[in-house]
Design a protein around this motif. Structure first.
Motif, PDB file in Angstrom:
ATOM      1  N   LYS A 123      -7.457  -3.955  -1.944  1.00 27.77           N
ATOM      2  CA  LYS A 123      -9.000  -3.092  -1.785  1.00 27.77           C
ATOM      3  C   LYS A 123      -9.623  -3.452  -3.400  1.00 27.77           C
ATOM      4  O   LYS A 123      -9.571  -2.984  -4.635  1.00 27.77           O
ATOM      5  CB  LYS A 123      -8.895  -2.454  -2.238  1.00 27.77           C
ATOM      6  CG  LYS A 123      -8.757  -1.473  -0.410  1.00 27.77           C
ATOM      7  CD  LYS A 123      -9.532  -0.075   0.016  1.00 27.77           C
ATOM      8  CE  LYS A 123      -9.526   0.030   1.477  1.00 27.77           C
ATOM      9  NZ  LYS A 123      -8.165   0.901   1.828  1.00 27.77           N
ATOM     10  N   GLU A 129      -2.006   5.636   4.604  1.00 30.52           N
ATOM     11  CA  GLU A 129      -2.909   5.380   4.504  1.00 30.52           C
ATOM     12  C   GLU A 129      -4.039   5.952   5.699  1.00 30.52           C
ATOM     13  O   GLU A 129      -5.502   6.118   5.219  1.00 30.52           O
ATOM     14  CB  GLU A 129      -3.142   3.955   4.028  1.00 30.52           C
ATOM     15  CG  GLU A 129      -4.050   3.674   2.480  1.00 30.52           C
ATOM     16  CD  GLU A 129      -4.451   2.555   2.410  1.00 30.52           C
ATOM     17  OE1 GLU A 129      -5.284   1.810   2.389  1.00 30.52           O
ATOM     18  OE2 GLU A 129      -3.914   2.253   0.701  1.00 30.52           O
ATOM     19  N   PHE A 153       0.425   1.712   5.603  1.00 32.64           N
ATOM     20  CA  PHE A 153      -0.677   1.658   6.656  1.00 32.64           C
ATOM     21  C   PHE A 153      -1.445   2.905   7.335  1.00 32.64           C
ATOM     22  O   PHE A 153      -2.312   3.411   7.569  1.00 32.64           O
ATOM     23  CB  PHE A 153      -1.027   0.236   7.110  1.00 32.64           C
ATOM     24  CG  PHE A 153      -1.837  -1.195   7.077  1.00 32.64           C
ATOM     25  CD1 PHE A 153      -0.312  -1.815   5.630  1.00 32.64           C
ATOM     26  CD2 PHE A 153      -2.486  -1.503   6.684  1.00 32.64           C
ATOM     27  CE1 PHE A 153      -1.016  -2.736   5.457  1.00 32.64           C
ATOM     28  CE2 PHE A 153      -3.252  -3.108   6.024  1.00 32.64           C
ATOM     29  CZ  PHE A 153      -1.804  -3.535   5.598  1.00 32.64           C
ATOM     30  N   TYR A 185       3.047  -7.954   2.005  1.00 31.22           N
ATOM     31  CA  TYR A 185       4.288  -7.221   2.705  1.00 31.22           C
ATOM     32  C   TYR A 185       4.461  -8.725   3.224  1.00 31.22           C
ATOM     33  O   TYR A 185       3.441  -8.679   4.476  1.00 31.22           O
ATOM     34  CB  TYR A 185       3.628  -5.988   3.638  1.00 31.22           C
ATOM     35  CG  TYR A 185       3.074  -4.937   3.315  1.00 31.22           C
ATOM     36  CD1 TYR A 185       4.619  -4.408   2.082  1.00 31.22           C
ATOM     37  CD2 TYR A 185       2.090  -3.900   2.363  1.00 31.22           C
ATOM     38  CE1 TYR A 185       5.020  -2.986   1.905  1.00 31.22           C
ATOM     39  CE2 TYR A 185       2.380  -3.431   2.423  1.00 31.22           C
ATOM     40  CZ  TYR A 185       3.148  -2.184   2.272  1.00 31.22           C
ATOM     41  OH  TYR A 185       3.195  -1.545   0.849  1.00 31.22           O
ATOM     42  N   LEU A 226      -5.629  -8.543  10.576  1.00 28.80           N
ATOM     43  CA  LEU A 226      -5.405  -7.957   9.281  1.00 28.80           C
ATOM     44  C   LEU A 226      -6.085  -9.237   8.147  1.00 28.80           C
ATOM     45  O   LEU A 226      -6.993  -9.305   7.723  1.00 28.80           O
ATOM     46  CB  LEU A 226      -4.591  -7.673   8.677  1.00 28.80           C
ATOM     47  CG  LEU A 226      -4.362  -6.497   9.781  1.00 28.80           C
ATOM     48  CD1 LEU A 226      -2.844  -6.398   8.432  1.00 28.80           C
ATOM     49  CD2 LEU A 226      -5.093  -5.170   8.891  1.00 28.80           C
ATOM     50  N   GLU A 228      -9.505  -9.561   6.069  1.00 25.61           N
ATOM     51  CA  GLU A 228      -9.723  -9.974   5.305  1.00 25.61           C
ATOM     52  C   GLU A 228     -10.889 -11.120   4.405  1.00 25.61           C
ATOM     53  O   GLU A 228     -11.448 -11.392   3.708  1.00 25.61           O
ATOM     54  CB  GLU A 228      -8.332 -10.491   4.782  1.00 25.61           C
ATOM     55  CG  GLU A 228      -8.404 -11.138   3.576  1.00 25.61           C
ATOM     56  CD  GLU A 228      -6.825 -11.056   2.371  1.00 25.61           C
ATOM     57  OE1 GLU A 228      -5.521 -10.941   3.457  1.00 25.61           O
ATOM     58  OE2 GLU A 228      -6.582 -11.886   2.140  1.00 25.61           O
ATOM     59  N   GLY A 277      -2.845  -5.643  -5.985  1.00 25.40           N
ATOM     60  CA  GLY A 277      -2.926  -5.092  -4.364  1.00 25.40           C
ATOM     61  C   GLY A 277      -0.726  -5.478  -4.057  1.00 25.40           C
ATOM     62  O   GLY A 277      -0.344  -6.353  -4.624  1.00 25.40           O
ATOM     63  N   ALA A 337       5.412  -2.109   5.923  1.00 23.81           N
ATOM     64  CA  ALA A 337       3.876  -2.429   6.402  1.00 23.81           C
ATOM     65  C   ALA A 337       3.181  -1.337   7.205  1.00 23.81           C
ATOM     66  O   ALA A 337       2.104  -0.783   7.221  1.00 23.81           O
ATOM     67  CB  ALA A 337       4.014  -4.196   6.968  1.00 23.81           C
ATOM     68  N   HIS A 340      -1.817  -5.599   1.065  1.00 23.26           N
ATOM     69  CA  HIS A 340      -3.009  -4.413   1.337  1.00 23.26           C
ATOM     70  C   HIS A 340      -3.952  -4.214  -0.170  1.00 23.26           C
ATOM     71  O   HIS A 340      -2.641  -4.108  -1.814  1.00 23.26           O
ATOM     72  CB  HIS A 340      -1.982  -3.552   1.393  1.00 23.26           C
ATOM     73  CG  HIS A 340      -2.022  -2.208   1.538  1.00 23.26           C
ATOM     74  ND1 HIS A 340      -1.424  -0.851   1.885  1.00 23.26           N
ATOM     75  CD2 HIS A 340      -3.309  -1.897   2.635  1.00 23.26           C
ATOM     76  CE1 HIS A 340      -2.634  -0.070   1.362  1.00 23.26           C
ATOM     77  NE2 HIS A 340      -3.187  -0.458   2.330  1.00 23.26           N
TER      78      HIS A 340
END
Ligand code: G1P
Length: 296
Positions: free
Chosen positions: A140, A274, A271, A256, A41, A45, A253, A267, A138
């Motif tokens: 965007k 979603e 996640f 976590y 993750l 990013e 955002g 988390a 988390h």
């Protein structure tokens, strides 16, 4: 012109004692949020933010992380034989390009500042991003992307992602003082590592993402152990602050802390809810679990 940020450093040498026995033989960074390891993750990013060189500061028993970012020929040929093209594509997409990863070791657990310093030869003389993989963002666009925008808008310097926490939690973190707000960004005028509540300049904590100028390495090198007897990155930043600019970004955002059990479990729930392929069935499963465990 601002110097571009092409390299990201990921300190992954920690022992993960809070997750024993899961982390006895497996690095804590390989614990999964749904089906992606926590370290993946952080790499996702960084890639989204345009990073081209991924530097991992590892320790003993972390070899699996290096394998994770390599091709897995046996697995790939089996998937190919079975016609599993979606899985093959997934593996392909997640892989940094050839020569884009570097690994070095922190030989002794002397603190986060020391771990970052271990990456100095691989980073070279360029500004770089630092991502603490336990802190799963988390967001965007991603947290580092949001920080890059501020870095460019402010014409360089150092950038730290912050978030607001309840005052009774400030002693667990690095804390900054803020002035001259513009939108979600501000100038940092103070920094302190793990202060008592009364000594904290605000309740804005350093949340695990940094853009740093390479001069930070010389500051770490000159440094004594700080809070907890460890060589702290915050202490080096305080010294660098005397001659360079530091910006804070209150990014949009949720963070976590996956180094903590409740953060890690949260988390996974967030996640999963979603994910198009999971959200409906997982929501139903959660309802049932909550009903049999006394509701909310
Ligand atoms: C480190 C940093 C601290 C920061 C925190 C975020 O502390 O030193 O400034 O707020 O990460 O997770 P650690 O969690 O390693 O004690």
């Amino acid at each position: 012109m601002t110097r571009p940020i092409r390299t990201a450093v990921f300190p992954v040498a920690g022992l993960g004692t809070r997750f024993l026995p899961a982390t006895k033989a497996m690095p804590k960074e390989m614990l999964t949020v749904v089906d992606r390891p926590v370290i993946q993750l952080a790499v996702d990013e960084a890639r989204e933010a345009g990073i081209e060189h991924f530097v991992f500061v590892t320790g003993r028993n972390k070899g699996v992380i290096e394998d994770h970012f390599d091709k897995q020929y046996e697995l790939e040929s089996t998937l190919r034989r079975r016609g599993k093209s979606a899985e093959l594509d997934l593996l392909e997409q997640d892989l940094p390009g050839a020569g884009q990863t570097s690994f070095t070791r922190q030989q002794e657990p002397l603190g986060l500042g020391h771990a970052v310093w271990c990456a100095r030869k691989l980073v070279g003389g360029e500004p770089f991003a630092l991502l603490l993989p336990d802190m799963v963002m988390h967001a965007k666009p991603g947290c580092l992307r949001q920080m890059m925008d501020v870095y460019e808008a402010r014409g360089g310097g150092n950038v730290i992602a912050v978030e607001e926490v309840p005052w009774e939690h400030v002693h667990r973190y690095g804390v900054v003082g803020a002035k001259d707000w513009k939108g979600n960004a501000f100038a940092i005028d103070q920094m302190v590592e793990k202060p008592k509540r009364e000594a904290a300049p605000s309740n804005l904590i350093i949340s695990g993402r940094y853009i740093l100028q390479p001069e930070i390495f010389a500051e770490i090198e000159r440094q004594e152990a700080g809070a907890g007897g460890e060589i702290q990155i915050t202490d080096a930043m305080i010294r660098l602050m005397a001659r360079d600019r530091f910006w804070g970004v209150k990014y949009e955002g949720t963070t976590y802390d996956c180094g903590d059990k409740v953060g890690f479990l949260s988390a996974n729930v967030a996640f999963a809810l979603e994910r198009d392929d999971l959200s409906d069935s997982f929501r139903e499963a959660l309802k049932k679990i909550l009903a049999t465990h006394g509701g909310l």
